[in-house]
Design a protein around this motif. Sequence first.
Motif, PDB file in Angstrom:
ATOM      1  N   VAL A 138      40.870 -25.043  12.835  1.00 54.65           N
ATOM      2  CA  VAL A 138      39.118 -25.625  12.282  1.00 54.65           C
ATOM      3  C   VAL A 138      40.353 -25.851  13.959  1.00 54.65           C
ATOM      4  CG1 VAL A 138      38.745 -28.632  12.434  1.00 54.65           C
ATOM      5  CG2 VAL A 138      39.681 -27.173   9.830  1.00 54.65           C
ATOM      6  N   HIS A 139      38.147 -26.182  14.649  1.00 55.32           N
ATOM      7  CA  HIS A 139      38.217 -26.195  16.506  1.00 55.32           C
ATOM      8  C   HIS A 139      37.353 -27.378  16.087  1.00 55.32           C
ATOM      9  CE1 HIS A 139      34.586 -23.228  14.732  1.00 55.32           C
ATOM     10  NE2 HIS A 139      34.489 -24.378  15.690  1.00 55.32           N
ATOM     11  N   ALA A 140      36.994 -28.104  15.457  1.00 60.66           N
ATOM     12  CA  ALA A 140      36.588 -29.171  15.416  1.00 60.66           C
ATOM     13  C   ALA A 140      35.963 -30.494  14.590  1.00 60.66           C
ATOM     14  CB  ALA A 140      35.048 -29.720  16.329  1.00 60.66           C
ATOM     15  N   VAL A 141      36.022 -31.646  14.535  1.00 61.09           N
ATOM     16  CA  VAL A 141      35.568 -32.281  13.406  1.00 61.09           C
ATOM     17  C   VAL A 141      35.366 -34.111  13.823  1.00 61.09           C
ATOM     18  CG1 VAL A 141      36.588 -33.903  11.448  1.00 61.09           C
ATOM     19  CG2 VAL A 141      38.162 -31.496  12.317  1.00 61.09           C
ATOM     20  N   GLU A 142      33.578 -34.235  13.223  1.00 56.58           N
ATOM     21  CA  GLU A 142      33.065 -34.827  13.858  1.00 56.58           C
ATOM     22  C   GLU A 142      31.737 -35.712  12.653  1.00 56.58           C
ATOM     23  OE1 GLU A 142      30.175 -33.413  17.206  1.00 56.58           O
ATOM     24  OE2 GLU A 142      31.714 -32.442  18.316  1.00 56.58           O
ATOM     25  N   THR A 143      31.325 -36.574  13.195  1.00 56.95           N
ATOM     26  CA  THR A 143      30.378 -37.808  12.456  1.00 56.95           C
ATOM     27  C   THR A 143      29.422 -37.578  12.772  1.00 56.95           C
ATOM     28  OG1 THR A 143      32.784 -38.991  11.286  1.00 56.95           O
ATOM     29  CG2 THR A 143      30.858 -39.750  11.161  1.00 56.95           C
ATOM     30  N   TYR A 144      27.932 -37.566  12.091  1.00 54.65           N
ATOM     31  CA  TYR A 144      27.163 -37.149  12.669  1.00 54.65           C
ATOM     32  C   TYR A 144      25.954 -38.738  11.746  1.00 54.65           C
ATOM     33  CZ  TYR A 144      27.960 -33.019  14.528  1.00 54.65           C
ATOM     34  OH  TYR A 144      28.889 -32.327  15.774  1.00 54.65           O
ATOM     35  N   ASP A 145      25.304 -39.300  12.748  1.00 49.64           N
ATOM     36  CA  ASP A 145      24.010 -40.358  11.887  1.00 49.64           C
ATOM     37  C   ASP A 145      23.417 -39.291  11.160  1.00 49.64           C
ATOM     38  OD1 ASP A 145      21.742 -41.392  11.717  1.00 49.64           O
ATOM     39  OD2 ASP A 145      23.070 -43.332  11.363  1.00 49.64           O
ATOM     40  N   ALA A 146      23.314 -39.186   9.968  1.00 51.17           N
ATOM     41  CA  ALA A 146      21.876 -38.755   9.528  1.00 51.17           C
ATOM     42  C   ALA A 146      20.369 -38.766  10.145  1.00 51.17           C
ATOM     43  CB  ALA A 146      21.240 -39.264   8.451  1.00 51.17           C
ATOM     44  N   ARG A 147      20.302 -39.352  11.711  1.00 50.36           N
ATOM     45  CA  ARG A 147      18.776 -39.339  12.444  1.00 50.36           C
ATOM     46  C   ARG A 147      19.458 -38.259  13.360  1.00 50.36           C
ATOM     47  NH1 ARG A 147      18.386 -45.888  13.247  1.00 50.36           N
ATOM     48  NH2 ARG A 147      20.761 -45.606  12.957  1.00 50.36           N
ATOM     49  N   ASP A 148      20.634 -37.933  13.390  1.00 52.83           N
ATOM     50  CA  ASP A 148      21.299 -37.590  15.089  1.00 52.83           C
ATOM     51  C   ASP A 148      22.187 -35.819  14.046  1.00 52.83           C
ATOM     52  OD1 ASP A 148      20.124 -39.635  16.587  1.00 52.83           O
ATOM     53  OD2 ASP A 148      22.017 -40.509  16.636  1.00 52.83           O
ATOM     54  N   PHE A 149      21.714 -35.933  13.222  1.00 51.03           N
ATOM     55  CA  PHE A 149      22.137 -35.134  12.824  1.00 51.03           C
ATOM     56  C   PHE A 149      21.379 -33.491  13.642  1.00 51.03           C
ATOM     57  CE2 PHE A 149      24.028 -31.047   9.479  1.00 51.03           C
ATOM     58  CZ  PHE A 149      24.968 -31.575   9.094  1.00 51.03           C
ATOM     59  N   PRO A 150      22.898 -32.585  13.973  1.00 53.16           N
ATOM     60  CA  PRO A 150      22.493 -31.762  14.580  1.00 53.16           C
ATOM     61  C   PRO A 150      22.427 -29.636  14.016  1.00 53.16           C
ATOM     62  CG  PRO A 150      24.562 -32.132  15.494  1.00 53.16           C
ATOM     63  CD  PRO A 150      24.228 -32.399  13.998  1.00 53.16           C
ATOM     64  N   ASP A 151      20.930 -30.043  13.629  1.00 59.25           N
ATOM     65  CA  ASP A 151      21.335 -28.947  12.701  1.00 59.25           C
ATOM     66  C   ASP A 151      21.674 -27.565  13.098  1.00 59.25           C
ATOM     67  OD1 ASP A 151      19.417 -30.578  10.627  1.00 59.25           O
ATOM     68  OD2 ASP A 151      17.927 -30.513  12.189  1.00 59.25           O
ATOM     69  N   GLU A 152      20.872 -27.089  14.836  1.00 56.65           N
ATOM     70  CA  GLU A 152      21.440 -25.707  14.811  1.00 56.65           C
ATOM     71  C   GLU A 152      23.419 -25.474  14.729  1.00 56.65           C
ATOM     72  OE1 GLU A 152      21.290 -22.046  15.640  1.00 56.65           O
ATOM     73  OE2 GLU A 152      19.616 -23.139  15.054  1.00 56.65           O
ATOM     74  N   GLN A 153      23.307 -26.469  15.856  1.00 60.04           N
ATOM     75  CA  GLN A 153      24.787 -26.901  15.871  1.00 60.04           C
ATOM     76  C   GLN A 153      25.387 -26.429  14.428  1.00 60.04           C
ATOM     77  OE1 GLN A 153      26.728 -28.893  19.065  1.00 60.04           O
ATOM     78  NE2 GLN A 153      28.073 -29.977  16.857  1.00 60.04           N
ATOM     79  N   VAL A 154      25.509 -27.107  13.437  1.00 62.05           N
ATOM     80  CA  VAL A 154      26.223 -27.031  12.273  1.00 62.05           C
ATOM     81  C   VAL A 154      25.855 -25.663  11.641  1.00 62.05           C
ATOM     82  CG1 VAL A 154      26.045 -28.355  10.267  1.00 62.05           C
ATOM     83  CG2 VAL A 154      25.912 -30.212  11.750  1.00 62.05           C
ATOM     84  N   TYR A 155      24.114 -26.039  11.582  1.00 58.65           N
ATOM     85  CA  TYR A 155      24.326 -24.382  10.385  1.00 58.65           C
ATOM     86  C   TYR A 155      23.663 -23.111  11.234  1.00 58.65           C
ATOM     87  CZ  TYR A 155      23.693 -28.004   7.277  1.00 58.65           C
ATOM     88  OH  TYR A 155      23.470 -29.477   6.657  1.00 58.65           O
ATOM     89  N   GLY A 156      23.681 -22.983  12.565  1.00 58.29           N
ATOM     90  CA  GLY A 156      23.189 -21.815  13.415  1.00 58.29           C
ATOM     91  C   GLY A 156      23.880 -20.736  13.481  1.00 58.29           C
TER      92      GLY A 156
END
Length: 216
Positions: free
Chosen positions: A160-178
């Motif tokens: 694991v190199h990061a663990v983050e929480t996102y509000d659905a309105r600010d979900f970083p699609d490209e960062q997560v799924y890219g």
Amino acid sequence: MHSRFGRAEGPSDTAIASVSVFALCCGLWLLRDAAETHAPPQPSAVQAHSGRVDLVADRPAALPPSPPDRVRIPAIDVDAPLTGLGLTGTGSLDVPPPERKNLAGWYEAGTTPGERGTAIVAGHVDNADGPAVFYSLGALRKGSTVEVDRLDGRTAVFTVHAVETYDARDFPDEQVYGAAERPELRIITCGGGRSRGTGYRGNVVVYAHLTGSRSH
């Protein structure tokens, strides 16, 4: 999910909206009991991405494609079978049956864990009866190990190199799924704030990269 889920071979293949994993976020147990003491752990700011250092790591050879069948996260006592997830009729990612609380899923039309690219695993944080498979996901820390058993007899080992929480309105699609140049893994469940009307308002996302493999 309201958008298509690509194989993560490149940015054009990634078109996932943050609402894509909201089906994991019913929070029925917490909403029923209305007890803050039951809220799942959330990652602290120090577990977030820290920039360039996240990208500097040993790069073991990527594994060939092979479906996974089990995920283990020793630090939070996860040892769960994996089921393949497809898309619903509306193009959203399906989710594991909520009544099977120790079952996680992986997007089987995408990258397989250990293969070059971004593999996706998702699971419920709770169900109507209590905590589910990824209830403690937000407690993971950088450096924790995730092991994924594959049907080819190999276990892909991720760090694991990061663990983050996102509000659905600010979900970083490209960062997560890219797309990723190295074998990477994302583990997703619900988290963040919640309300009695809608349940959880966001997601916990674990970012991990391949650091080894072994026979099992």
